[in-house]
Design an enzyme around this catalytic site. Structure first.
Site, short mmCIF file in Angstrom:
data_model
loop_
_atom_site.label_atom_id
_atom_site.label_comp_id
_atom_site.label_asym_id
_atom_site.label_seq_id
_atom_site.Cartn_x
_atom_site.Cartn_y
_atom_site.Cartn_z
N HIS A 19 0.68 -1.24 -0.04
CA HIS A 19 -0.05 0.00 -0.13
C HIS A 19 0.79 1.29 -0.02
CE1 HIS A 19 -4.27 0.76 -0.22
NE2 HIS A 19 -4.39 1.01 0.96
N ASN A 67 -6.42 6.36 3.74
CA ASN A 67 -7.77 6.76 3.63
C ASN A 67 -8.18 8.12 3.71
OD1 ASN A 67 -8.21 3.81 3.36
ND2 ASN A 67 -9.47 3.71 4.98
N ASN A 113 -9.06 3.71 -1.75
CA ASN A 113 -9.55 4.60 -0.82
C ASN A 113 -8.81 5.97 -0.67
OD1 ASN A 113 -11.83 3.06 0.13
ND2 ASN A 113 -10.55 2.08 1.48
#
Length: 186
Positions: A19, A67, A113
């Protein structure tokens, strides 16, 4: 002026995870191009200002966690009055195999996100993206994107980073349509 944002999560816990591909791409670029400026902290992000081809470029790594990436990005955009056309977001992409990437001029979040947050805070999806593949080899997406890379995967990444460094070099001198035509075949 250009704003290049690498998406990821702060802290050692998430360093070098799937990520954090956005962080990894811009850090690798800066290291390999000998850009000596150091990151500073402002607007809930690490940022680095430099000049490339006589143009001011701000590299940003949001510290707001994936996020909420839009919080930090919107603060830089508003403060520096950066037009969406001058923004490049570098993010991981589950739908692309490791070693693959895609340039896009705009578009939806694709379920990412971090991109969702940026679209929400900027109130537009009219910014450029460099989506870097991390593959999708599991049903447990959360654990997968927060996991590290195997030795074999790291070797693939080393090769990919060489190409991505050239992509970023060309980003500063080519129009985006030409850039996509040149690299999206990989």
């Amino acid at each position: 002026m250009k704003l290049i944002v690498g998406l990821g999560n702060p802290t050692k816990k998430y360093e070098n995870t799937r990520h954090n591909m956005g962080f990894m791409v811009i850090d690798n670029y800066l290291d390999n191009r000998g850009i000596k400026e150091k990151y500073k902290e402002k607007f809930e992000a690490l940022y680095l200002e430099t000049n490339i081809h006589s143009e001011k470029v701000i590299f940003v790594k949001p510290l707001t966690y994936m996020n909420n990436s839009g919080i930090a990005v919107s603060k830089f955009v508003n403060f520096y009055k950066i037009a969406p056309k001058d923004i490049l977001i570098v993010s991981d992409d589950l739908d692309l195999e490791l070693g693959k990437f895609r340039l896009r001029p705009k578009g939806s979040s694709g379920g990412h996100n971090g991109l969702k947050s940026i679209i929400s805070y900027l109130n537009t999806d009219e910014f450029k993206r460099l989506r870097v593949g991390i593959s999708n080899n599991t049903d447990n997406i959360i654990d997968y994107v927060l996991s590290g890379f195997s030795k074999q995967e790291k070797e693939i990444l080393e090769e990919e980073f060489l190409i991505l460094n050239k992509v970023l070099d060309d980003y500063f001198v080519l129009d985006f349509q030409t850039l996509m035509s040149k690299y999206n075949r990989h």
